[in-house]
Design a protein around this motif. Structure first.
Motif, PDB file in Angstrom:
ATOM      1  N   UNK A 138       0.818  -1.218   0.000  1.00 45.11           N
ATOM      2  CA  UNK A 138       0.000   0.000   0.000  1.00 45.11           C
ATOM      3  C   UNK A 138       0.854   1.271   0.000  1.00 45.11           C
ATOM      4  N   UNK A 139       1.906   1.238  -0.827  1.00 42.20           N
ATOM      5  CA  UNK A 139       2.791   2.391  -0.960  1.00 42.20           C
ATOM      6  C   UNK A 139       2.280   3.306  -2.069  1.00 42.20           C
ATOM      7  N   UNK A 140       2.397   4.610  -1.871  1.00 40.87           N
ATOM      8  CA  UNK A 140       2.087   5.546  -2.954  1.00 40.87           C
ATOM      9  C   UNK A 140       3.127   5.334  -4.053  1.00 40.87           C
ATOM     10  N   UNK A 141       2.664   5.077  -5.260  1.00 46.01           N
ATOM     11  CA  UNK A 141       3.571   4.742  -6.355  1.00 46.01           C
ATOM     12  C   UNK A 141       3.237   5.590  -7.564  1.00 46.01           C
ATOM     13  N   UNK A 142       4.229   6.255  -8.122  1.00 53.77           N
ATOM     14  CA  UNK A 142       4.015   7.146  -9.259  1.00 53.77           C
ATOM     15  C   UNK A 142       4.857   6.663 -10.437  1.00 53.77           C
ATOM     16  N   UNK A 143       4.413   5.581 -11.057  1.00 58.63           N
ATOM     17  CA  UNK A 143       5.143   4.988 -12.176  1.00 58.63           C
ATOM     18  C   UNK A 143       4.177   4.574 -13.276  1.00 58.63           C
ATOM     19  N   UNK A 144       4.599   4.716 -14.539  1.00 62.25           N
ATOM     20  CA  UNK A 144       3.760   4.270 -15.648  1.00 62.25           C
ATOM     21  C   UNK A 144       3.698   2.745 -15.704  1.00 62.25           C
ATOM     22  N   UNK A 198       7.202   1.809 -20.048  1.00 59.49           N
ATOM     23  CA  UNK A 198       8.589   1.968 -19.614  1.00 59.49           C
ATOM     24  C   UNK A 198       9.518   1.161 -20.519  1.00 59.49           C
ATOM     25  N   UNK A 199       9.108  -0.048 -20.837  1.00 64.44           N
ATOM     26  CA  UNK A 199       9.924  -0.931 -21.669  1.00 64.44           C
ATOM     27  C   UNK A 199      10.086  -0.350 -23.075  1.00 64.44           C
ATOM     28  N   UNK A 200       9.005   0.133 -23.650  1.00 62.34           N
ATOM     29  CA  UNK A 200       9.073   0.692 -25.010  1.00 62.34           C
ATOM     30  C   UNK A 200      10.024   1.878 -25.074  1.00 62.34           C
ATOM     31  N   UNK A 215       9.846  14.334 -15.285  1.00 59.81           N
ATOM     32  CA  UNK A 215       8.543  14.598 -15.886  1.00 59.81           C
ATOM     33  C   UNK A 215       7.478  14.351 -14.822  1.00 59.81           C
ATOM     34  N   UNK A 216       6.785  15.398 -14.430  1.00 56.78           N
ATOM     35  CA  UNK A 216       5.753  15.287 -13.406  1.00 56.78           C
ATOM     36  C   UNK A 216       4.500  14.651 -14.001  1.00 56.78           C
ATOM     37  N   UNK A 256       8.352  16.431 -23.198  1.00 55.65           N
ATOM     38  CA  UNK A 256       6.938  16.572 -23.547  1.00 55.65           C
ATOM     39  C   UNK A 256       6.459  15.410 -24.408  1.00 55.65           C
ATOM     40  N   UNK A 257       7.305  14.965 -25.340  1.00 56.58           N
ATOM     41  CA  UNK A 257       6.941  13.842 -26.202  1.00 56.58           C
ATOM     42  C   UNK A 257       6.891  12.528 -25.408  1.00 56.58           C
ATOM     43  N   UNK A 258       7.802  12.378 -24.450  1.00 60.00           N
ATOM     44  CA  UNK A 258       7.761  11.201 -23.567  1.00 60.00           C
ATOM     45  C   UNK A 258       6.440  11.167 -22.803  1.00 60.00           C
ATOM     46  N   UNK A 259       6.025  12.333 -22.320  1.00 59.07           N
ATOM     47  CA  UNK A 259       4.757  12.415 -21.581  1.00 59.07           C
ATOM     48  C   UNK A 259       3.583  12.069 -22.489  1.00 59.07           C
ATOM     49  N   UNK A 260       3.625  12.544 -23.731  1.00 60.07           N
ATOM     50  CA  UNK A 260       2.572  12.201 -24.695  1.00 60.07           C
ATOM     51  C   UNK A 260       2.474  10.686 -24.890  1.00 60.07           C
ATOM     52  N   UNK A 261       3.633  10.021 -24.805  1.00 56.20           N
ATOM     53  CA  UNK A 261       3.671   8.568 -24.995  1.00 56.20           C
ATOM     54  C   UNK A 261       3.371   7.793 -23.710  1.00 56.20           C
ATOM     55  N   UNK A 262       2.990   8.520 -22.652  1.00 55.00           N
ATOM     56  CA  UNK A 262       2.536   7.858 -21.435  1.00 55.00           C
ATOM     57  C   UNK A 262       3.557   7.741 -20.332  1.00 55.00           C
ATOM     58  N   UNK A 263       4.761   8.339 -20.535  1.00 54.07           N
ATOM     59  CA  UNK A 263       5.802   8.212 -19.504  1.00 54.07           C
ATOM     60  C   UNK A 263       5.868   9.451 -18.627  1.00 54.07           C
ATOM     61  N   UNK A 264       6.152   9.224 -17.348  1.00 51.09           N
ATOM     62  CA  UNK A 264       6.479  10.303 -16.412  1.00 51.09           C
ATOM     63  C   UNK A 264       7.463   9.729 -15.403  1.00 51.09           C
ATOM     64  N   UNK A 265       8.247  10.610 -14.791  1.00 47.97           N
ATOM     65  CA  UNK A 265       9.269  10.155 -13.844  1.00 47.97           C
ATOM     66  C   UNK A 265      10.651  10.621 -14.278  1.00 47.97           C
TER      67      UNK A 265
END
Length: 446
Positions: A136-142, A147-149, A250-251, A299-308
């Motif tokens: 039950x840890x707060x987790x901020x990962x895609x 991530x693999x792509x 990337x927030x 910004x393009x990474x974020x568009x592709x679903x990544x943050x961190x």
């Protein structure tokens, strides 16, 4: 009180890589793997007071006491996750998979109010999200597939096209395509072959001649016969002058933050050292439009679903031009660890470097002796001195010593930060490290 739980496995690419892919020739070294498995000790530089750092192996008590003495008032696991007899069973697992299986994890984490904890992983690898959910840890990962792509070398080629950057790299699939395209590139000089998930120089292979190419094809044919897939990135070998990197964050909101720039000394294609970048070179990066390109990549990474966390490798070529995007590493990095060391420095006149030495380690070596030697020379970093040599890990130096003949020497690696006033001061400190290593019975591997 809110706190962060830090952990992770380095060389995350090992856990993202598709097992069906054929691999480049490489020397398999058990001692190197033990070193890599112990690199999670370096994550202490990201910890704040009250945080929890979980490492794959138990940190040496001398190093544990040392990092607490320099201000890292943090909690750590002081017992192994499994008995020594079960070590071989879990050797192939990453640290999250190990902790998910161990009863010790429940006992350890029962002492903490985890509803107030955030998971800070080195990289989002298989088992990360399962671990966060279990406790039950707060987790901020895609999601793992995103991530693999993004960490595949072919994605960096796609990104060059999207940014309208010169792109001489090609993705090759299958024996005939690899042979034809590499032959064509060899007409203009040496070719660099990249594994989709290569890391620390182990996923790169330089081809200088047709003869070397045919030897490689023969090597890959044996894997193809075992139904392995031939898929690599090939590109001309660039005439580089030096490497550097840019760290982004990337927030989840999509905001892209420039965290740091670090100049690198790489050994071939593997990490050697990370240094504070000069203000003049940093100004050049801003003026050249490089930083705008980095923000656009974010910004393009974020568009592709990544943050961190993101580390983008770049280089300066011999003609002085900037090669802005060599590859994207969507995770924390050695240069971010170097940036973490910078947070210790309050004096603007001081600088830092993160350095690694590969060493021959005698079986009777004791880590405590090295710290004693550094302290006797008055070059060990302490809160009072505010500068000097800061050893960042003990396990990478001593992890290979277990179960070895007392007359044998094994390979170890020392990661340390140098906090210094001037280039001459840095050289003096590194000379002191070399003397301490010799006095401790350690030999540098060139």
């Amino acid at each position: 009180m809110n706190f962060a739980l830090h952990c992770g496995s380095f060389e995350a690419e090992r856990y993202w890589r598709d097992s069906r892919l054929a691999s480049i020739p490489a020397i398999q070294n058990i001692q190197t793997k033990k070193i890599t498995d112990s690199m999670d000790e370096l994550l202490f530089v990201f910890c704040k007071t009250g945080d929890l750092l979980l490492t794959r192996h138990v940190m040496d008590s001398v190093q544990h006491d040392y990092i607490r003495s320099i201000g890292y008032d943090i909690h750590m696991n002081r017992n192994p996750w499994f008995t020594a007899e079960r070590e071989s069973e879990i050797d192939h697992l990453n640290v999250f998979e190990i902790m998910n299986l161990s009863d010790v994890t429940d006992q350890l984490l029962s002492c903490f109010s985890l509803e107030k904890a955030t998971l800070e992983a080195f990289a989002a690898i298989p088992g990360t999200l399962a671990f966060a959910q279990k406790y039950h840890l707060a987790s901020h990962y895609p999601e793992q597939n995103i991530v693999q792509r993004i960490n595949a070398k072919s994605y960096s080629l796609e990104m060059r096209d999207r940014l309208n950057l010169p792109n001489v790299g090609r993705v090759v699939e299958g024996r005939e395509q690899l042979l034809a395209i590499t032959r064509e590139m060899l007409c203009d000089g040496a070719v660099l072959l990249k594994d989709e998930f290569g890391v620390s120089g182990k996923g790169n292979f330089v081809i200088h001649s047709e003869k070397a190419l045919l030897r490689l094809i023969k090597y890959l044919d044996k894997q193809a016969a075992q139904e392995k897939l031939i898929r690599f990135v090939v590109e001309p070998l660039l005439d580089r002058k030096f490497d550097f990197s840019c760290q982004l964050y990337i927030h989840e909101s999509g905001e892209v933050q420039l965290v740091s720039f670090q100049q690198l000394d790489n050994h071939g294609y593997a990490f050697g050292a990370s240094h504070t970048m000069s203000e003049s070179f940093k100004a050049h990066l801003y003026a050249s439009g490089y930083t705008d390109q980095m923000l656009e990549i974010g910004s393009l990474l974020y568009q592709d679903g990544y943050f961190g966390d993101v580390c983008i490798d770049s280089m300066i070529l011999q003609d002085g031009s900037i090669e802005p995007l060599v590859e994207i590493n969507a995770r924390k990095s050695m240069s971010l660890i170097k940036h973490g060391v910078d947070s210790l420095i309050s004096n603007p006149q001081l600088h830092s470097s993160l350095v690694q030495f590969n060493l021959e380690v005698p079986a009777r070596f004791q880590y405590e002796h090295l710290l004693q030697n550094l302290n006797q020379q008055q070059i060990l970093y302490t809160k009072e001195r505010g500068m000097g040599i800061l050893p960042l890990s003990s396990g990478t130096l001593i992890s290979s010593l277990t179960n070895h003949n007392l007359n044998e020497r094994t390979m170890g690696r020392l990661y340390f930060a140098v906090i210094y006033e001037s280039q001459q001061h840095m050289q003096n400190l590194v000379a002191g490290v070399n003397q301490s290593l010799l006095d401790s019975g350690l030999n540098l591997i060139k």
